[in-house]
Design a protein around this motif. Structure first.
Motif, PDB file in Angstrom:
ATOM      1  N   TRP A 283       0.838  -1.211   0.000  1.00  0.00           N
ATOM      2  CA  TRP A 283       0.000   0.000   0.000  1.00  0.00           C
ATOM      3  C   TRP A 283       0.869   1.256   0.000  1.00  0.00           C
ATOM      4  CZ3 TRP A 283      -0.396   3.436   4.296  1.00  0.00           C
ATOM      5  CH2 TRP A 283      -1.341   4.441   4.133  1.00  0.00           C
ATOM      6  N   TYR A 286       2.344   2.019  -3.550  1.00  0.00           N
ATOM      7  CA  TYR A 286       1.438   2.531  -4.580  1.00  0.00           C
ATOM      8  C   TYR A 286       0.701   3.798  -4.166  1.00  0.00           C
ATOM      9  CZ  TYR A 286       2.201  -1.761  -7.161  1.00  0.00           C
ATOM     10  OH  TYR A 286       2.791  -2.774  -7.861  1.00  0.00           O
ATOM     11  N   ARG A 287       0.829   4.189  -2.884  1.00  0.00           N
ATOM     12  CA  ARG A 287       0.096   5.366  -2.432  1.00  0.00           C
ATOM     13  C   ARG A 287       0.995   6.598  -2.496  1.00  0.00           C
ATOM     14  NH1 ARG A 287      -0.692   8.499   2.005  1.00  0.00           N
ATOM     15  NH2 ARG A 287      -2.816   9.181   2.491  1.00  0.00           N
TER      16      ARG A 287
END
Length: 292
Positions: A283, A286-287
């Motif tokens: 997470w 990709y954040r």
């Protein structure tokens, strides 16, 4: 929200988890049992409170150690458990078990702290020679370096017929934490506090003590500093309290989750964090960061 509000929210969540941790386990326990059953108080004093305190201290210290190591190598994809520090601590525990089987837990912690520090210095010496234009080499070298030390630990354990013993240290868990076997972890907490004021070496030494008591716990030193960095920036002194609180929340929450998923059996906190940490790490990749 300012840092003080984030810190207050984290402490509030940590307090709720700590209270809940006292009542989660194989033996059913309710709040009213504390007032009417002396055995309930005895259970909390011997097992539940030491386990909760060990999870809080270990999680906070590991997160602080990860944050400091990332600062030292200037790379966000490095943590002590994948850069040889945790494996070095396990090597210290193994050597003192072979050479001094009657050694006290304090002696084991002391030698584990020394070998953890030596392993960390070896990693830092290696990465200093890497070209700064290729930052991905740092975590890759750390994985190889930690893998070599870990392989050495397994080889020595195999030769000494201690594979089952060392496997306990390689997969962190808190089920064996009882009163009389965890108190030196408070020194680890003190080391994390000292880290805030000045000295980064206290974090690594404290991590060796944590490994001696609860084993290798993955991902805390990797994902927690990255979460705080993305939410609150890279000022280490300003964000270090948030790192410690979130590390404690993540570790204690994972330990409680491991106690209830397959109750009355337990899943080691190292296994739970291996799964949840991988999800959080993906997470993070990709954040987009929310703090510039």
């Amino acid at each position: 929200m300012t840092d003080i509000y984030w810190f207050g929210a984290g402490v509030f969540i940590l307090a709720l988890l700590s209270i809940g941790s006292l009542f989660v386990g194989v033996i059913d326990l309710t709040f009213t049992d504390i007032w009417r059953d002396p055995q309930a108080v005895r259970l909390i004093g011997i097992s539940r409170f030491p386990r909760t305190a060990a999870a809080l201290i270990s999680g906070g210290a590991l997160a602080v150690a990860g944050s400091v190591m990332q600062m030292l190598v200037r790379n966000r994809f490095v943590e002590p458990m994948t850069a040889g520090t945790g494996q070095g601590a396990a090597l210290g525990v193994l050597l003192v078990t072979i050479w001094m089987p009657q050694a006290t837990i304090f002696t084991k912690m002391a030698l584990a702290s020394v070998t953890a520090l030596i392993s960390s210095l070896g990693f830092l010496a290696i990465v200093r020679r890497l070209p700064p234009s290729q930052p991905l080499l740092v975590p890759l070298v750390g994985l190889v370096y930690g893998g070599i030390i870990g392989a050495g630990v397994l080889f020595v354990a195999y030769q000494a017929d201690l594979l089952q013993y060392i496997s306990v240290w390689l997969n962190g868990e808190f089920s064996g934490v009882l009163r009389g076997r965890y108190e030196l972890l408070w020194l680890t907490g003190a080391g994390a506090v000292l880290t805030y004021f000045a000295a980064d070496q206290f974090a690594t030494v404290g991590m060796g003590q944590a490994v001696t008591t609860v084993g290798i716990i993955p991902f805390v030193g990797l994902v927690v500093p990255n979460i705080i960095s993305r939410l609150r920036g890279d000022n280490l002194r300003r964000t270090l309290p948030l790192v410690a609180v979130l590390g404690a929340v993540l570790t204690l929450g994972s330990d409680m989750l491991g106690r209830v998923i397959r109750a009355p059996f337990e899943i080691p906190v190292g296994t739970v964090l291996g799964v949840t940490g991988a999800v959080i790490f993906l997470w993070l990749i990709y954040r987009a960061p929310s703090y510039e």
